[in-house]
Write a protein that holds these residues in place. Sequence first.
Motif, PDB file in Angstrom:
ATOM      1  N   ILE A  70       9.353   5.545   3.441  1.00  0.00           N
ATOM      2  CA  ILE A  70       8.214   5.270   4.322  1.00  0.00           C
ATOM      3  C   ILE A  70       7.006   4.945   3.449  1.00  0.00           C
ATOM      4  N   HIS A  71       6.331   3.843   3.787  1.00  0.00           N
ATOM      5  CA  HIS A  71       5.152   3.436   3.024  1.00  0.00           C
ATOM      6  C   HIS A  71       4.131   2.766   3.944  1.00  0.00           C
ATOM      7  N   SER A  72       2.871   2.854   3.519  1.00  0.00           N
ATOM      8  CA  SER A  72       1.771   2.217   4.234  1.00  0.00           C
ATOM      9  C   SER A  72       0.719   1.814   3.214  1.00  0.00           C
ATOM     10  N   HIS A 117       0.528   4.598   0.321  1.00  0.00           N
ATOM     11  CA  HIS A 117       1.190   5.865   0.628  1.00  0.00           C
ATOM     12  C   HIS A 117       2.674   5.587   0.519  1.00  0.00           C
ATOM     13  N   LYS A 170       0.465  -0.383   8.702  1.00  0.00           N
ATOM     14  CA  LYS A 170       0.967   0.873   9.266  1.00  0.00           C
ATOM     15  C   LYS A 170       2.223   1.342   8.540  1.00  0.00           C
ATOM     16  N   ALA A 171       2.467   2.649   8.607  1.00  0.00           N
ATOM     17  CA  ALA A 171       3.651   3.235   7.979  1.00  0.00           C
ATOM     18  C   ALA A 171       4.921   2.608   8.537  1.00  0.00           C
ATOM     19  N   HIS A 172       5.822   2.249   7.636  1.00  0.00           N
ATOM     20  CA  HIS A 172       7.102   1.648   8.006  1.00  0.00           C
ATOM     21  C   HIS A 172       8.080   1.830   6.849  1.00  0.00           C
TER      22      HIS A 172
END
Length: 124
Positions: A106-108, A85, A64-66
């Motif tokens: 932010i990355h996922s 991402h 998940k995005a974090h």
Amino acid sequence: MIMNWFKITILAICVLISSVINAQSHQNLMEFEFEKIDENIQVKKLSTDTNSSSFLIQVTKSVKAHFHQNHTETIYVLQGTAKIHLGDSILTVKTGDFIEIPKNTIHSVEVTSVEKLRVLSVQA
């Protein structure tokens, strides 16, 4: 472009070699037993000190995005393919790729291979 690839490859090799040279034990990164977080993500802490932490991470489907508020995350892909991402960009990564994620970005991750995605993550 070739020079950047060369620099990244040399850096990844240096990180891996320094981990082995400074280690009190030696294991193959493809043979570790993982600590299962859930059915999707497995993690093995390799090392930690006041400056950095290193993890072997295996992902079945996605992360998940974090973001990381206090450190940059550097990832070296050991196995599999994925879409990462990264801010407003999407990177397609494969075995051998090296990715640097600046702090507060932010990355996922979305795994695109049949095999699990396995990465070396250095957070410093």
